[in-house]
Write a protein that holds these residues in place. Structure first.
Motif, PDB file in Angstrom:
ATOM      1  N   ASP A 126      -9.526   8.051  24.681  1.00  0.00           N
ATOM      2  CA  ASP A 126     -10.882   7.569  24.460  1.00  0.00           C
ATOM      3  C   ASP A 126     -11.791   7.789  25.663  1.00  0.00           C
ATOM      4  N   LYS A 127     -11.194   7.765  26.854  1.00  0.00           N
ATOM      5  CA  LYS A 127     -11.992   7.900  28.079  1.00  0.00           C
ATOM      6  C   LYS A 127     -11.388   8.993  28.946  1.00  0.00           C
ATOM      7  N   GLU A 128     -12.229   9.779  29.563  1.00  0.00           N
ATOM      8  CA  GLU A 128     -11.726  10.866  30.408  1.00  0.00           C
ATOM      9  C   GLU A 128     -11.035  10.342  31.653  1.00  0.00           C
ATOM     10  N   THR A 129     -11.517   9.198  32.178  1.00  0.00           N
ATOM     11  CA  THR A 129     -10.952   8.602  33.383  1.00  0.00           C
ATOM     12  C   THR A 129     -10.785   7.104  33.168  1.00  0.00           C
ATOM     13  N   ILE A 130      -9.660   6.576  33.662  1.00  0.00           N
ATOM     14  CA  ILE A 130      -9.432   5.133  33.598  1.00  0.00           C
ATOM     15  C   ILE A 130      -9.043   4.627  34.981  1.00  0.00           C
ATOM     16  N   LYS A 131      -9.391   3.367  35.247  1.00  0.00           N
ATOM     17  CA  LYS A 131      -9.100   2.743  36.526  1.00  0.00           C
ATOM     18  C   LYS A 131      -7.835   1.888  36.439  1.00  0.00           C
ATOM     19  N   ILE A 132      -7.162   1.744  37.563  1.00  0.00           N
ATOM     20  CA  ILE A 132      -5.925   0.950  37.591  1.00  0.00           C
ATOM     21  C   ILE A 132      -6.178  -0.471  37.111  1.00  0.00           C
ATOM     22  N   HIS A 133      -7.313  -1.060  37.531  1.00  0.00           N
ATOM     23  CA  HIS A 133      -7.555  -2.460  37.152  1.00  0.00           C
ATOM     24  C   HIS A 133      -7.734  -2.613  35.635  1.00  0.00           C
ATOM     25  N   GLU A 134      -8.235  -1.564  34.960  1.00  0.00           N
ATOM     26  CA  GLU A 134      -8.349  -1.606  33.500  1.00  0.00           C
ATOM     27  C   GLU A 134      -6.965  -1.675  32.856  1.00  0.00           C
ATOM     28  N   ILE A 135      -6.041  -0.874  33.394  1.00  0.00           N
ATOM     29  CA  ILE A 135      -4.687  -0.848  32.841  1.00  0.00           C
ATOM     30  C   ILE A 135      -3.972  -2.160  33.120  1.00  0.00           C
ATOM     31  N   VAL A 136      -4.185  -2.695  34.314  1.00  0.00           N
ATOM     32  CA  VAL A 136      -3.593  -3.995  34.671  1.00  0.00           C
ATOM     33  C   VAL A 136      -4.061  -5.064  33.683  1.00  0.00           C
ATOM     34  N   ASP A 137      -5.358  -5.052  33.371  1.00  0.00           N
ATOM     35  CA  ASP A 137      -5.900  -6.050  32.430  1.00  0.00           C
ATOM     36  C   ASP A 137      -5.320  -5.873  31.031  1.00  0.00           C
ATOM     37  N   MET A 138      -5.105  -4.635  30.625  1.00  0.00           N
ATOM     38  CA  MET A 138      -4.597  -4.354  29.272  1.00  0.00           C
ATOM     39  C   MET A 138      -3.113  -4.667  29.127  1.00  0.00           C
ATOM     40  N   THR A 139      -2.365  -4.522  30.209  1.00  0.00           N
ATOM     41  CA  THR A 139      -0.903  -4.631  30.114  1.00  0.00           C
ATOM     42  C   THR A 139      -0.330  -5.892  30.754  1.00  0.00           C
ATOM     43  N   ASP A 140      -1.184  -6.548  31.583  1.00  0.00           N
ATOM     44  CA  ASP A 140      -0.725  -7.732  32.324  1.00  0.00           C
ATOM     45  C   ASP A 140       0.428  -7.396  33.267  1.00  0.00           C
ATOM     46  N   ALA A 141       0.457  -6.127  33.727  1.00  0.00           N
ATOM     47  CA  ALA A 141       1.473  -5.696  34.691  1.00  0.00           C
ATOM     48  C   ALA A 141       0.869  -5.702  36.097  1.00  0.00           C
ATOM     49  N   SER A 142       1.726  -5.637  37.105  1.00  0.00           N
ATOM     50  CA  SER A 142       1.232  -5.609  38.480  1.00  0.00           C
ATOM     51  C   SER A 142       0.650  -4.240  38.815  1.00  0.00           C
ATOM     52  N   GLU A 143      -0.179  -4.219  39.828  1.00  0.00           N
ATOM     53  CA  GLU A 143      -0.787  -2.956  40.249  1.00  0.00           C
ATOM     54  C   GLU A 143       0.278  -1.965  40.706  1.00  0.00           C
ATOM     55  N   SER A 144       1.306  -2.453  41.420  1.00  0.00           N
ATOM     56  CA  SER A 144       2.365  -1.558  41.889  1.00  0.00           C
ATOM     57  C   SER A 144       3.129  -0.948  40.711  1.00  0.00           C
ATOM     58  N   THR A 145       3.342  -1.730  39.654  1.00  0.00           N
ATOM     59  CA  THR A 145       4.013  -1.212  38.453  1.00  0.00           C
ATOM     60  C   THR A 145       3.178  -0.112  37.796  1.00  0.00           C
ATOM     61  N   ILE A 146       1.883  -0.352  37.689  1.00  0.00           N
ATOM     62  CA  ILE A 146       0.994   0.641  37.066  1.00  0.00           C
ATOM     63  C   ILE A 146       0.942   1.911  37.910  1.00  0.00           C
ATOM     64  N   ARG A 147       0.944   1.781  39.211  1.00  0.00           N
ATOM     65  CA  ARG A 147       0.950   2.973  40.078  1.00  0.00           C
ATOM     66  C   ARG A 147       2.220   3.801  39.833  1.00  0.00           C
ATOM     67  N   ARG A 148       3.350   3.122  39.678  1.00  0.00           N
ATOM     68  CA  ARG A 148       4.600   3.832  39.373  1.00  0.00           C
ATOM     69  C   ARG A 148       4.515   4.509  38.012  1.00  0.00           C
ATOM     70  N   ASP A 149       3.912   3.815  37.050  1.00  0.00           N
ATOM     71  CA  ASP A 149       3.733   4.406  35.714  1.00  0.00           C
ATOM     72  C   ASP A 149       2.891   5.679  35.798  1.00  0.00           C
ATOM     73  N   LEU A 150       1.811   5.626  36.542  1.00  0.00           N
ATOM     74  CA  LEU A 150       0.918   6.787  36.661  1.00  0.00           C
ATOM     75  C   LEU A 150       1.617   7.945  37.357  1.00  0.00           C
ATOM     76  N   THR A 151       2.408   7.616  38.371  1.00  0.00           N
ATOM     77  CA  THR A 151       3.157   8.668  39.066  1.00  0.00           C
ATOM     78  C   THR A 151       4.137   9.345  38.116  1.00  0.00           C
ATOM     79  N   GLN A 152       4.841   8.557  37.322  1.00  0.00           N
ATOM     80  CA  GLN A 152       5.805   9.127  36.366  1.00  0.00           C
ATOM     81  C   GLN A 152       5.097   9.978  35.316  1.00  0.00           C
ATOM     82  N   LEU A 153       3.992   9.494  34.785  1.00  0.00           N
ATOM     83  CA  LEU A 153       3.257  10.236  33.759  1.00  0.00           C
ATOM     84  C   LEU A 153       2.643  11.514  34.313  1.00  0.00           C
ATOM     85  N   GLU A 154       2.255  11.476  35.584  1.00  0.00           N
ATOM     86  CA  GLU A 154       1.744  12.696  36.208  1.00  0.00           C
ATOM     87  C   GLU A 154       2.866  13.719  36.379  1.00  0.00           C
ATOM     88  N   GLN A 155       4.042  13.254  36.809  1.00  0.00           N
ATOM     89  CA  GLN A 155       5.180  14.154  36.963  1.00  0.00           C
ATOM     90  C   GLN A 155       5.584  14.774  35.630  1.00  0.00           C
TER      91      GLN A 155
END
Length: 250
Positions: free
Chosen positions: A16-45
């Motif tokens: 839906d959006k070309e770019t998303i911010k970490i805080h948006e994902i944190v709000d949607m998932t109720d996960a920690s910022e460090s967890t979301i950063r790991r998720d983004l790293t894995q998805l990028e790989q």
């Protein structure tokens, strides 16, 4: 929330959006910022997205390429900064290759009034170069409609008649593993030959190109330096280990 579920949410957001911010994902998932950063790293790989400062963005299609008019309206300030710095590297008596594209076009405004020779495959570059009084050679070949670049076997054979002190190049993608890339194989070949014929090669690209991978490889990262407007050292460490990156901010 399970990892797979978080990943699905992240990828759905990017649809839906070309770019998303970490805080948006944190709000949607109720996960920690460090967890979301790991998720983004894995998805990028796994090549599902590209990490950017503070979040992630959707990867461009491998064949996606904007026209000259569409590119001309994007990142104007950044292109001017990059072009101005690149022009400052040119010395009296240089023979330079100026690749087609809007980033390299921005360099022309800042070219020093010196005794230099310019060879280009950019049809849009010629009038401005002549207006500024530079001896200019346009390589032969077929004119590509979208980028106004001269490409094909005629352009390649024409290029082989020249040797360059410096080549100023454009690219659609810069990736540590896959190198500099562009959508069109014929255009990639012209770029590759120009780099091989130059003593120094520099890619002029804004920071949106980092992490992108287009269809056709030009050269490996270590074959040219990069002039850009910004760099995320955390994300682009692998590229920094392979080549020189000059960041121009003001």
């Amino acid at each position: 929330m399970l990892t797979d579920e978080r990943h699905r949410i992240i990828l759905d957001l990017l649809k839906d959006k070309e770019t998303i911010k970490i805080h948006e994902i944190v709000d949607m998932t109720d996960a920690s910022e460090s967890t979301i950063r790991r998720d983004l790293t894995q998805l990028e790989q796994e090549k599902f997205l590209k990490r950017v400062h503070g979040g992630a963005s959707r990867l461009q299609g491998k064949l996606k390429e904007l026209s000259v008019s569409e590119k001309s309206s994007k990142n104007l300030h950044e292109k001017r900064l990059i072009g101005q710095y690149a022009a400052s590297l040119i010395e009296d008596g240089d023979c330079i290759f100026l690749d087609a594209g809007t980033s390299t076009l921005s360099l022309i405004d800042y070219l020093p009034q010196m005794d230099i020779v310019v060879v280009t495959n950019g049809l849009t570059h010629v009038d401005l170069l002549l207006q500024k009084g530079f001896k200019t050679y346009l390589v032969g070949g077929m004119v590509k409609q979208t980028t106004k670049a001269m490409i094909g076997s005629g352009a390649v054979e024409s290029l082989k008649h020249y040797r360059f002190d410096k080549a100023f190049m454009g690219a659609n993608g810069i990736h540590a593993q896959y190198g500099f890339t562009t959508p069109d194989p014929e255009e990639a070949q012209v770029k590759r030959v120009a780099i091989e014929l130059a003593r120094e090669a520099m890619f002029l690209t804004d920071d949106s190109k980092f992490g992108e991978i287009s269809f056709s490889k030009i050269v490996d990262i270590d074959k040219a330096m990069v002039i850009t407007n910004a760099l995320d050292e955390e994300q682009d460490t692998a590229i920094m280990k392979q080549t020189t990156i000059k960041v121009v901010t003001t």
